[in-house]
Design a protein around this motif. Structure first.
Motif, short mmCIF file in Angstrom:
data_model
loop_
_atom_site.label_atom_id
_atom_site.label_comp_id
_atom_site.label_asym_id
_atom_site.label_seq_id
_atom_site.Cartn_x
_atom_site.Cartn_y
_atom_site.Cartn_z
N VAL A 148 -51.99 14.16 65.24
CA VAL A 148 -50.60 13.89 64.88
C VAL A 148 -50.09 12.67 65.62
CG1 VAL A 148 -48.25 14.78 64.97
CG2 VAL A 148 -50.12 16.27 64.31
N MET A 206 -56.54 24.83 68.61
CA MET A 206 -55.24 24.35 68.14
C MET A 206 -54.81 23.10 68.89
SD MET A 206 -52.71 26.68 66.54
CE MET A 206 -52.88 28.24 65.73
N LYS A 207 -55.23 22.97 70.11
CA LYS A 207 -54.84 21.81 70.92
C LYS A 207 -55.32 20.51 70.27
CE LYS A 207 -52.97 23.09 75.03
NZ LYS A 207 -53.49 24.20 75.81
N LYS A 208 -56.46 20.64 69.59
CA LYS A 208 -57.07 19.43 69.05
C LYS A 208 -56.18 18.71 68.03
CE LYS A 208 -61.80 20.83 69.74
NZ LYS A 208 -62.95 21.47 69.13
N SER A 209 -55.24 19.46 67.49
CA SER A 209 -54.41 18.83 66.45
C SER A 209 -53.45 17.80 67.04
CB SER A 209 -53.62 19.89 65.71
OG SER A 209 -52.83 20.59 66.64
N LEU A 210 -53.18 17.92 68.32
CA LEU A 210 -52.18 17.04 68.91
C LEU A 210 -52.53 15.55 68.78
CD1 LEU A 210 -49.52 16.82 70.37
CD2 LEU A 210 -50.71 17.11 72.53
#
Lengths: 318, 431, 297
Positions: free
Chosen positions: B8, B1-5
């Motif tokens: 964005v 999930m961290k990878k989405s930062l």
């Protein structure tokens, strides 16, 4: 923005679903992190490019004395456009008018929309024809029906005045509907209700189809009469949809535009101006896009707050 | 999930960068290039775009697209004029968007009140400098329409068509009330008003903007601004201007003027009421005649000059100017097209559709086309244009709102015009 | 047992009006219901009748006051003029092309997005959904200029496909908002049952969620079609080419500053209603079968 979630809808299998199921699904069968992103991506990218970016741009413009011509330099003015709007009596008149319009239209539209949706949800002769007839106002052009209503409300020789002076002699003097504030807003609201009732009806019909027949049967066996069934089965069953319609109708009321522009053009003396007609004039007549953008963000903030309150109110009552 | 930062954050960065480069510096049509010299009779080729708001309902668009433009293209082989019809209500919005995005056409048929505004924005080519033969055209024009093109000492366009308003009346409605002849002066209008009654009115006005009220102010000897359009104080709130407004307010309060004066102008108007005899007269433009003819074929409208007073019988100039944009890539062709649109051939063809020519040299030919043209052409000789200023939209808004408050009794006529003049002065000072 | 007294037991419980405890109450209630709906429908349709009636009278520059409900001098000349010499046929096809493609893309893309918001937890979910809602709340008119500059940059002015692109993007927020609520109502037990069977998320989306959300998808399609069919301000801004005009632009061309060709305006507007009504009738038969009925099957 965390509060802008739909209240849990208590549809068919209501008792079993107090908690949202999505966490359970995704947690127990751990999907890869990118799966939700893959689903959301096409829509979000399109949205961010076509709406998000211009939105950001518009926010930027609101801090400038913006030069329409791209080669001219714009002047950064900080919050000047915002403070100007907060002190602008005409802007607040337009906001108050939107509020009056909202009170005149939204409750009636929702009640009548739900009323006819319930009636048309059951079998009756020519049901499809009726559903179409109720939908017709929704699909006729705003411009054309606004002009049509303007002609209906004309002071000398208009159909409405003909009806109230000649047909049913309620008054001897013709009412100057569109030439004063109160009656002007009533006339515009009449069009608003007529135009959006069918829209509410369609959404309610879709939701009523989702209320389980077995629940009516159960209620019926418990000896509930039609009104009790409506209160105890129908209303809870469409709560989520009702909130959806309410929120959108409130947003729609604050965004009323074409009807006011064409029927009163905000007059006389700006007394029937609504936020969008006022902004439109500032932007496209007076070329003051910075000011218009600032007002649109103030309006948006007000709408967001009201929407959050609606979500809160409905969730607490649940 | 961290990878989405980062993803964005990347999108947000791109958007901020995109929006940061937009406050000055994007290529547009308004670059301040030197004014070219566009002589008549040069060899032209290529294509241009022409925006106009001719009405598609009647014969205007048909004549333009089937006769006028094809004739021009025949005269100049190898050229194409792409005509774009924009609904008149939306013309201003389309122009503004065109300015903001650098996508204006080459030639525009612009409402006379928008020419100074476009000139101030810097998107027009000053025709008085670019066309060596400008004076030969300017000389032919009625002074009122020509004056609408003047801003900062230059002429930015030329009158393409013009119109004004005269008194249009219903003879039967007047005689039914015992009024033997149509009021010709403001005093006669005032005297005739009480003779009507019973829901009928001697005169109706469909709005309270400058377009509606200035004929009364001017005819009474009043003014809106000084001749140089630099201030309103002492003119708009001068005794004669206020007296003209006061007279209308008195009639309104005595229920001798219908409510329509406070309504939204456009669309309805008092035309219907005049044909039906509810209103005995109105002040309206030449379009009233074809409109009345289609809706009320048995009604024979009569005309009379605008009610006169100390200032004479002064009506207001309407119509459109033809302008060339600064960003046009084919100014030679644009200039040739403007010349053709102002030629006798094109002017007479459009006059057949109801577009009066602003050229006094064509008066006899145009007035022979329709019986009612004569009254308008006569009125045009003294008709005045609304003040030519880029601020007109705001000024008209201020004037309208204050006048309406006076009609509603929230202010006296004097207070209203004092307030309007005080608000208009700083706008005029901006130029 | 009460249901046995009714003629249509299968639909008997679909509305409170039909749950009278005995037969005597059913009849008057149905009659009353019909009467109320009839009165409502008449009020709703009255202004529309005036429009149709004017379109069937000789073209006038001013609207008749009061308007007629039945045409006085019946003629179809406005329709032959509109369909013949006035290019309405072309505008009609342009609008149809734009509206059909927009509807397809809006429903397709929004259902994917709505599914993500309804069935997953992921980072920034609320922020992104809030952004979508903000898109609904900001008045569109101030976005026109930035959007037009964007359209020009993307080469999407004067293009029907450009209209489809912008209409689709513009409707995503609303449709996602609409569909998310319906997806959330799909019973999780069904989802879990299929998950245990080892199906992928995408298969569940196609096999379970989309069929169950059929009424919602139909509603979304009906609104998406209408939105694209009816849109005026954006089309006016980006379309200049007369061959690429949509129907609302074609109709607006007949409204002049000093008098409109009302017969043509109203004939065009009446014709414009027909496809939207067809889509609505086609869509509304899917609205009848509720989500629960689907789940039980």
């Amino acid at each position: 923005m965390t509060t802008t979630r739909l209240a849990p809808s208590t549809a068919a299998t209501a008792p079993a679903r107090r908690k949202r199921p999505n966490r359970a699904v995704s947690a127990r069968h751990a999907t890869r992190w990118w799966v939700p992103w893959a689903f959301a991506a096409p829509g979000m990218i399109l949205f961010i490019v076509v709406v998000g970016y211009p939105l950001l741009r518009s926010l930027q413009i609101s801090f400038y004395q913006w030069a329409v011509l791209p080669t001219d330099a714009s002047t950064f003015v900080g919050f000047d456009n915002y403070t100007r709007a907060l002190g602008d009596a005409e802007f607040w008149t337009s906001m108050a008018n939107a509020g009056i319009y909202l009170i005149l239209t939204v409750p009636l539209t929702l009640i009548l929309g739900l009323f006819f949706a319930v009636l048309l949800n059951a079998k009756m002769p020519a049901r499809t024809v009726f559903r179409v007839l109720f939908y017709i106002p929704v699909v006729t052009s705003w411009v054309v029906v606004s002009l049509l209503f303007k002609f209906l409300f004309v002071t000398d020789g208009g159909a409405v005045n003909w009806a109230i002076t000649d047909l049913l002699p309620l008054t001897s003097e013709p009412v100057p509907w569109l030439e004063q504030r109160g009656t002007g807003l009533v006339a515009v609201a009449a069009l608003g209700i007529w135009k959006s009732l069918g829209w509410c009806l369609v959404v309610f019909l879709a939701a009523l189809g989702g209320v389980g027949e077995e629940q009516y049967e159960a209620a019926s066996l418990d000896g509930a009469n039609a009104w009790q069934q409506f209160l105890n089965v129908t209303l809870p069953g469409i709560r989520g949809t009702f909130l959806f319609v309410l929120v959108l109708q409130v947003i729609g009321a604050f965004n009323v535009f074409a009807s006011v522009l064409l029927m009163t053009n905000g007059g006389p003396a700006g007394s029937t101006e609504v936020p969008l007609t006022y902004m439109y004039k500032q932007a496209f007549s007076f070329l003051d896009f910075g000011y218009a953008s600032a007002m649109s963000f103030i309006l948006a903030i007000i709408i967001v707050v009201i929407s959050i309150l609606q979500f809160k109110f409905f969730r607490e009552k649940n | 999930m961290k990878k989405s930062l980062p993803a964005v954050a990347g999108v947000v960065t791109v958007l901020i960068t995109l929006s940061a480069c937009g406050t000055g510096g994007v290529d547009g049509s308004g670059s301040k290039e030197p004014v070219p010299t566009l002589s008549a009779g040069e060899k032209v080729s290529g294509d241009i775009t022409f925006w106009h708001a001719y009405s598609a309902g009647g014969t205007e668009v048909k004549t333009l697209e089937k006769t006028v433009i094809p004739n021009f293209e025949k005269l100049h082989p190898g050229t194409t004029v792409k005509a774009v019809q924009v609904p008149s209500d939306q013309m201003h919005q389309k122009l503004v968007t065109g300015v903001a995005s650098g996508s204006l056409p080459d030639v525009i048929r612009a409402d006379i009140v928008t020419v100074p505004e476009l000139a101030k924005l810097g998107v027009l080519t000053p025709l008085s400098e670019a066309m060596p033969d400008f004076d030969t055209y300017a000389k032919k024009m009625y002074p009122g329409p020509l004056s609408t093109n003047k801003y900062k000492g230059k002429y930015w366009g030329l009158p393409l068509d013009t119109n004004t308003k005269v008194v249009v009346y219903n003879k039967e409605a007047l005689s039914a009330a015992g009024i033997t002849s149509v009021p010709r002066t403001l005093d006669e209008l005032k005297a005739a008003a009480p003779k009507m009654g019973g829901g009928k009115y001697v005169f109706a006005e469909g709005g309270s903007g400058g377009w509606n009220l200035l004929p009364f102010i001017w005819s009474n000897g009043g003014e809106m601004t000084d001749p140089e359009v630099t201030k309103a104080t002492g003119y708009l709130n001068g005794p004669k201007s206020v007296a003209a407004l006061q007279m209308l307010i008195d009639m309104y309060n005595a229920k001798q003027l219908p409510q329509a004066i406070l309504g939204a102008s456009g669309g309805v108007g008092p035309t219907d009421g005049v044909a039906k005899g509810t209103y005995a007269s109105m002040i309206d433009g030449p379009w009233a005649f074809p409109n009345l003819k289609t809706s009320f074929p048995n009604f024979a409208p009569q005309t009379s000059p605008v009610f006169s007073g100390e200032g004479g019988s002064i009506s207001v100039v309407g119509g459109e100017d033809i302008v060339m944009t600064q960003g046009s890539q084919n100014k030679a062709l644009a200039a040739e097209f403007i010349r053709y649109m102002l030629s006798d051939e094109a002017q007479l063809a459009m006059a057949e559709t109801g577009q009066l020519s602003a050229q006094s040299t064509l008066e006899s030919k145009v007035s022979a086309m329709e019986p009612f043209y004569q009254a308008y052409l006569e009125q045009l000789k003294t008709a005045k244009a609304r003040p030519a200023t880029p601020q007109w939209a705001k000024i008209d808004d201020i004037f309208t709102k204050d006048a309406q408050q006076a009609f509603q009794g929230k202010m006296t006529a004097q207070q209203a015009m004092d307030d309007a003049a005080a608000k208009i002065d700083p706008l005029l000072a901006q130029g | 047992m009460t249901t046995l007294t009714q003629s249509e037991p299968s639909r008997s419980t679909s509305a409170p009006g039909e749950h009278g405890p005995n037969r005597r109450q059913i009849k008057p209630l149905t009659v009353l219901r019909f009467f109320l709906v009839l009165v409502g429908a008449c009020v709703m349709v009255l202004p529309f009748l005036m429009m149709v009636s004017t379109s069937l009278e000789p073209n006038t520059a001013t609207l008749p006051t009061p308007p007629h409900i039945f045409p006085l001098n019946f003629t179809t000349e406005n329709y032959s003029e509109a369909l013949g010499s006035s290019n309405f046929g072309l505008y009609f096809l342009n609008s149809l092309y734009v509206a059909v493609l927009t509807t397809f893309f809006v429903v397709l893309i929004s259902s994917l997005t709505a599914f993500a918001f309804a069935r997953f937890d992921f980072r920034f979910k609320n922020v992104l959904f809030g952004l979508l809602l903000a898109g609904l709340m900001i008045p569109g008119i101030v976005l026109i200029v930035p959007q037009f500059v964007l359209a020009k940059t993307l080469g999407m002015t004067d293009s029907l496909n450009g209209l489809v692109f912008f209409y689709t993007a513009g409707q995503i927020a609303f449709t996602t908002f609409l569909l998310r609520g319906f997806f959330e109502r799909v019973p999780k037990e069904l989802d879990e049952a299929m998950t245990v069977d080892g199906t992928t998320v995408f298969t569940r989306f196609i096999r379970l969620y989309l069929p169950l959300a059929r009424p919602a998808l139909a509603t979304a399609a009906v609104f998406a079609f209408l939105g694209a069919w009816d849109e005026f301000v954006w089309a006016l801004t980006v379309i200049s080419d007369a061959d690429k005009r949509t129907l609302p632009l074609g109709i607006a061309a007949f409204q002049g500053e000093h008098g409109s060709a009302w017969g043509l305006v109203f004939a065009g507007s009446t014709l414009a209603v027909i496809p939207v009504i067809i889509v609505y009738v086609a869509g509304q038969k899917h609205l009848i079968s509720g989500i629960t009925a689907g789940a039980v099957k």
